[in-house]
Structures are given as C-alpha cells and as structure tokens.
Design a protein around this motif. Structure first.
Motif, PDB file in Angstrom:
ATOM      1  N   ILE A  50      -9.782  74.980   0.326  1.00  9.56           N
ATOM      2  CA  ILE A  50     -11.224  74.967   0.096  1.00  9.56           C
ATOM      3  C   ILE A  50     -11.711  76.370  -0.243  1.00  9.56           C
ATOM      4  O   ILE A  50     -11.488  77.308   0.519  1.00  9.56           O
ATOM      5  N   CYS A  51     -12.352  76.479  -1.394  1.00 12.98           N
ATOM      6  CA  CYS A  51     -12.879  77.786  -1.813  1.00 12.98           C
ATOM      7  C   CYS A  51     -14.200  78.055  -1.094  1.00 12.98           C
ATOM      8  O   CYS A  51     -15.135  77.265  -1.185  1.00 12.98           O
ATOM      9  N   LYS A  52     -14.253  79.174  -0.386  1.00 11.36           N
ATOM     10  CA  LYS A  52     -15.460  79.504   0.374  1.00 11.36           C
ATOM     11  C   LYS A  52     -16.570  80.023  -0.533  1.00 11.36           C
ATOM     12  O   LYS A  52     -17.718  80.110  -0.128  1.00 11.36           O
ATOM     13  N   SER A  53     -16.206  80.373  -1.756  1.00 11.63           N
ATOM     14  CA  SER A  53     -17.206  80.921  -2.653  1.00 11.63           C
ATOM     15  C   SER A  53     -17.926  79.821  -3.430  1.00 11.63           C
ATOM     16  O   SER A  53     -19.152  79.778  -3.465  1.00 11.63           O
ATOM     17  N   CYS A  54     -17.178  78.903  -4.047  1.00  6.21           N
ATOM     18  CA  CYS A  54     -17.820  77.876  -4.881  1.00  6.21           C
ATOM     19  C   CYS A  54     -17.698  76.472  -4.303  1.00  6.21           C
ATOM     20  O   CYS A  54     -18.272  75.540  -4.834  1.00  6.21           O
ATOM     21  N   GLY A  55     -16.918  76.321  -3.240  1.00  3.23           N
ATOM     22  CA  GLY A  55     -16.785  75.008  -2.627  1.00  3.23           C
ATOM     23  C   GLY A  55     -15.751  74.103  -3.277  1.00  3.23           C
ATOM     24  O   GLY A  55     -15.591  72.953  -2.874  1.00  3.23           O
ATOM     25  N   ILE A  73     -10.392  81.826  -1.402  1.00  3.60           N
ATOM     26  CA  ILE A  73     -11.107  82.028  -2.664  1.00  3.60           C
ATOM     27  C   ILE A  73     -10.249  81.472  -3.794  1.00  3.60           C
ATOM     28  O   ILE A  73      -9.069  81.814  -3.904  1.00  3.60           O
ATOM     29  N   CYS A  74     -10.840  80.616  -4.616  1.00  2.00           N
ATOM     30  CA  CYS A  74     -10.084  80.000  -5.702  1.00  2.00           C
ATOM     31  C   CYS A  74      -9.849  81.002  -6.833  1.00  2.00           C
ATOM     32  O   CYS A  74     -10.471  82.062  -6.885  1.00  2.00           O
ATOM     33  N   ARG A  75      -8.972  80.630  -7.756  1.00  2.00           N
ATOM     34  CA  ARG A  75      -8.606  81.537  -8.843  1.00  2.00           C
ATOM     35  C   ARG A  75      -9.808  81.944  -9.691  1.00  2.00           C
ATOM     36  O   ARG A  75      -9.968  83.095 -10.053  1.00  2.00           O
ATOM     37  N   ARG A  76     -10.653  80.940  -9.990  1.00  2.00           N
ATOM     38  CA  ARG A  76     -11.815  81.245 -10.837  1.00  2.00           C
ATOM     39  C   ARG A  76     -12.761  82.234 -10.167  1.00  2.00           C
ATOM     40  O   ARG A  76     -13.246  83.167 -10.789  1.00  2.00           O
ATOM     41  N   CYS A  77     -13.010  82.004  -8.883  1.00  2.00           N
ATOM     42  CA  CYS A  77     -13.926  82.908  -8.181  1.00  2.00           C
ATOM     43  C   CYS A  77     -13.296  84.287  -8.010  1.00  2.00           C
ATOM     44  O   CYS A  77     -13.988  85.305  -8.102  1.00  2.00           O
ATOM     45  N   ALA A  78     -11.992  84.302  -7.777  1.00  2.00           N
ATOM     46  CA  ALA A  78     -11.310  85.588  -7.598  1.00  2.00           C
ATOM     47  C   ALA A  78     -11.377  86.410  -8.872  1.00  2.00           C
ATOM     48  O   ALA A  78     -11.362  87.644  -8.831  1.00  2.00           O
TER      49      ALA A  78
HETATM   50 ZN    ZN Z   1     -14.231  79.095  -6.079  1.00  2.00          ZN
END
Ligand code: ZN
Ligand code: ZN
Length: 156
Positions: A100-105, A140-145
């Motif tokens: 689960i990405c904490k930045s974008c969900g 944090i997912c790849r896109r958000c990173a």
């Molecule tokens: Zn994300």
C-alpha cells in the motif's frame, strides 16, 4: 453483458438475504452490480461515486451497509487501513496480500507461496494455530517515488 456479470455472486447474495430475512431491494442490487464491475480496492466513497452515476438518490449509509452485508455473505473482504477501509471482491479469490502506497493510496496485490510456507513453519514452531492473516506492507510506490517533490520532502 451486464446480466452475466457476477451471476454467481448475485445468487449468493440473494441467498444470503433470504436466509437472513432481509429484503432484496433494488438499491442493494445496484450497489452490488457496481461493486462487481470494479476489480479495484474500493473505499466506500469510491463505490458511492460509481453508484451515484446511476442512482443519485442512493446515499453513503446504504452503500456502507450493503458492503458490510456483502462482507458477511463472503463476497467482499475489507482491508482496514489507517483511517479508511477498502473493500475488494472475495468470492472464490485466492488468498493474497497487499503493498500500500502511503503517498497516493495505490494498492498492489501479491502472493508468495514462500512467505506462506515460512509463516506456517514459524507458527508450527510456536505451536500456534493460524486462522488467517493479512499482510499490509506500507511504503511508497514507484510513481510516487519518482516524483520530484518526494526528494524535497526527504531532504527536509
Ligand atoms: Zn503512490
Ligand atoms: Zn486485494
């Protein structure tokens, strides 16, 4: 075809409602249909928006209660995340866990026979009887990173 979509799940829900002497309302049918059309991990509000495109008169409480009924009927499972629950289809789905990405969900599913085997081994060593588990791995997912502001946040 809408009629074929999730027919088994619709039958299961109808049987559940009948067994529990609950009414089979048109609102519940609309909510189930929207739920079955999505392969995602839906928040109550996600589903509410989908439902309200067809039926603006259906409110959040009805959507939430129907999701809980779907859960009780074995058709939905709930991921209790920090602050917000998500619901996903559960009928005849294989066990899986979540990143689960904490930045974008964003939520990514995974399943690992290796991890399952290891936890069985550890439980056996403890004499612990596992009844179920849920792995929620936060990060944090790849896109958000890859977003530039992440780097700025980290630098603070
Ligand atoms: Zn994300
Ligand atoms: Zn899932």
């Amino acid at each position: 075809m809408a009629s074929a979509l999730g027919r088994e799940e619709k039958d299961v829900f109808a049987a559940y409602l009948a067994k529990n002497r609950l009414k089979r309302s048109e609102q519940r049918e609309v909510i189930l249909d929207s739920f079955l059309r999505s392969a995602r991990h839906l928040s109550v509000d996600d589903l509410l928006h989908m439902v309200q495109k067809k039926r603006p008169d259906i409110g959040r409480t009805t959507v939430y209660r129907t999701l809980k009924l779907l859960q009780a009927a074995g058709l939905a499972s709930e991921l209790a995340l920090d602050g917000q629950s998500r619901f996903e289809r559960d009928w005849k789905r294989q066990h899986h866990d979540h990143f689960i990405c904490k930045s974008c969900g964003a939520i990514f599913e995974f399943s690992s026979p290796e991890i399952e085997r290891l936890q069985d081994e550890i439980a056996a060593g403890l004499g612990f009887l596992i009844e179920g588990h849920r792995h929620h791995i936060f990060g944090i997912c790849r896109r958000c990173a890859a977003r530039p502001h992440r780097a700025a946040l980290r630098a603070r």
